[in-house]
Scaffold this motif. Sequence first.
Motif, PDB file in Angstrom:
ATOM      1  N   UNK A 173      25.432 110.905  50.575  1.00  0.00           N
ATOM      2  CA  UNK A 173      26.337 111.490  51.554  1.00  0.00           C
ATOM      3  C   UNK A 173      26.101 112.996  51.725  1.00  0.00           C
ATOM      4  N   UNK A 174      25.612 113.654  50.699  1.00  0.00           N
ATOM      5  CA  UNK A 174      25.436 115.105  50.770  1.00  0.00           C
ATOM      6  C   UNK A 174      24.458 115.546  51.843  1.00  0.00           C
ATOM      7  N   UNK A 175      23.505 114.687  52.209  1.00  0.00           N
ATOM      8  CA  UNK A 175      22.495 115.088  53.181  1.00  0.00           C
ATOM      9  C   UNK A 175      22.901 114.810  54.629  1.00  0.00           C
ATOM     10  N   UNK A 176      24.063 114.225  54.847  1.00  0.00           N
ATOM     11  CA  UNK A 176      24.536 113.937  56.200  1.00  0.00           C
ATOM     12  C   UNK A 176      25.270 115.148  56.772  1.00  0.00           C
ATOM     13  N   UNK A 177      25.221 115.287  58.093  1.00  0.00           N
ATOM     14  CA  UNK A 177      25.956 116.367  58.743  1.00  0.00           C
ATOM     15  C   UNK A 177      27.447 115.996  58.815  1.00  0.00           C
ATOM     16  N   UNK A 178      28.259 116.992  59.111  1.00  0.00           N
ATOM     17  CA  UNK A 178      29.696 116.727  59.285  1.00  0.00           C
ATOM     18  C   UNK A 178      29.922 115.697  60.384  1.00  0.00           C
ATOM     19  N   UNK A 179      29.160 115.799  61.474  1.00  0.00           N
ATOM     20  CA  UNK A 179      29.329 114.869  62.585  1.00  0.00           C
ATOM     21  C   UNK A 179      28.974 113.445  62.172  1.00  0.00           C
ATOM     22  N   UNK A 180      27.927 113.291  61.382  1.00  0.00           N
ATOM     23  CA  UNK A 180      27.550 111.956  60.913  1.00  0.00           C
ATOM     24  C   UNK A 180      28.622 111.382  59.993  1.00  0.00           C
ATOM     25  N   UNK A 181      29.149 112.224  59.112  1.00  0.00           N
ATOM     26  CA  UNK A 181      30.211 111.772  58.212  1.00  0.00           C
ATOM     27  C   UNK A 181      31.456 111.394  58.999  1.00  0.00           C
ATOM     28  N   UNK A 182      31.792 112.214  59.968  1.00  0.00           N
ATOM     29  CA  UNK A 182      32.971 111.948  60.795  1.00  0.00           C
ATOM     30  C   UNK A 182      32.799 110.648  61.569  1.00  0.00           C
ATOM     31  N   UNK A 183      31.599 110.417  62.094  1.00  0.00           N
ATOM     32  CA  UNK A 183      31.309 109.171  62.801  1.00  0.00           C
ATOM     33  C   UNK A 183      31.444 107.972  61.862  1.00  0.00           C
ATOM     34  N   UNK A 184      30.918 108.112  60.641  1.00  0.00           N
ATOM     35  CA  UNK A 184      31.037 107.028  59.662  1.00  0.00           C
ATOM     36  C   UNK A 184      32.506 106.725  59.372  1.00  0.00           C
ATOM     37  N   UNK A 185      33.288 107.781  59.230  1.00  0.00           N
ATOM     38  CA  UNK A 185      34.708 107.569  58.955  1.00  0.00           C
ATOM     39  C   UNK A 185      35.415 106.970  60.176  1.00  0.00           C
ATOM     40  N   UNK A 186      35.137 107.514  61.346  1.00  0.00           N
ATOM     41  CA  UNK A 186      35.817 107.050  62.560  1.00  0.00           C
ATOM     42  C   UNK A 186      35.471 105.600  62.880  1.00  0.00           C
ATOM     43  N   UNK A 187      34.223 105.232  62.693  1.00  0.00           N
ATOM     44  CA  UNK A 187      33.783 103.890  63.082  1.00  0.00           C
ATOM     45  C   UNK A 187      33.975 102.836  61.994  1.00  0.00           C
ATOM     46  N   UNK A 188      33.804 103.235  60.737  1.00  0.00           N
ATOM     47  CA  UNK A 188      33.843 102.249  59.646  1.00  0.00           C
ATOM     48  C   UNK A 188      34.903 102.532  58.600  1.00  0.00           C
ATOM     49  N   UNK A 189      35.680 103.574  58.824  1.00  0.00           N
ATOM     50  CA  UNK A 189      36.698 103.991  57.854  1.00  0.00           C
ATOM     51  C   UNK A 189      36.108 104.189  56.454  1.00  0.00           C
ATOM     52  N   UNK A 190      34.942 104.806  56.422  1.00  0.00           N
ATOM     53  CA  UNK A 190      34.246 105.060  55.171  1.00  0.00           C
ATOM     54  C   UNK A 190      34.986 106.106  54.341  1.00  0.00           C
ATOM     55  N   UNK A 191      35.552 105.665  53.228  1.00  0.00           N
ATOM     56  CA  UNK A 191      36.253 106.598  52.337  1.00  0.00           C
ATOM     57  C   UNK A 191      35.300 107.611  51.742  1.00  0.00           C
ATOM     58  N   UNK A 192      34.074 107.185  51.457  1.00  0.00           N
ATOM     59  CA  UNK A 192      33.079 108.099  50.889  1.00  0.00           C
ATOM     60  C   UNK A 192      32.776 109.233  51.869  1.00  0.00           C
ATOM     61  N   UNK A 193      32.672 108.903  53.147  1.00  0.00           N
ATOM     62  CA  UNK A 193      32.399 109.917  54.158  1.00  0.00           C
ATOM     63  C   UNK A 193      33.564 110.897  54.256  1.00  0.00           C
ATOM     64  N   UNK A 194      34.790 110.388  54.261  1.00  0.00           N
ATOM     65  CA  UNK A 194      35.948 111.262  54.362  1.00  0.00           C
ATOM     66  C   UNK A 194      36.075 112.136  53.117  1.00  0.00           C
ATOM     67  N   UNK A 195      35.823 111.555  51.958  1.00  0.00           N
ATOM     68  CA  UNK A 195      35.875 112.310  50.705  1.00  0.00           C
ATOM     69  C   UNK A 195      34.875 113.459  50.733  1.00  0.00           C
ATOM     70  N   UNK A 196      33.698 113.207  51.253  1.00  0.00           N
ATOM     71  CA  UNK A 196      32.677 114.260  51.352  1.00  0.00           C
ATOM     72  C   UNK A 196      33.121 115.357  52.319  1.00  0.00           C
ATOM     73  N   UNK A 197      33.737 114.991  53.426  1.00  0.00           N
ATOM     74  CA  UNK A 197      34.253 116.003  54.359  1.00  0.00           C
ATOM     75  C   UNK A 197      35.316 116.867  53.691  1.00  0.00           C
TER      76      UNK A 197
END
Length: 102
Positions: free
Chosen positions: A1-25
């Motif tokens: 997750x560390x190598x993803x941009x904020x936009x990619x993490x946000x997209x992961x959270x918005x589309x898949x409700x990825x807790x890991x992505x939100x935690x990283x944000x």
Amino acid sequence: MNNLTDQQLLRDYANQRSEAAFTELVRRHVNLVYSAALRMVCDSHLAEDVTQAVFAALARSAKQLTERPVLSGWLHRTAQNIAAQTVRTDVRAARANRRQPP
């Protein structure tokens, strides 16, 4: 997750409700949000409440923010807005308490 941009993490959270992505944000931006809140409310407990409210707002608004080029600007502005509202609420409550007869 560390190598993803904020936009990619946000997209992961918005589309898949990825807790890991939100935690990283949160991990990336919590210090920015907390320090902005603390500067305005001048109380560590209130700043924590504001910080929590900002990330709750981020969770609610994730879909609309996926194309935003700089997420940190939105987080900072939201922290300022919520902190200002918190200060206004506290001031009103303090005034109301002073008006009440013993």
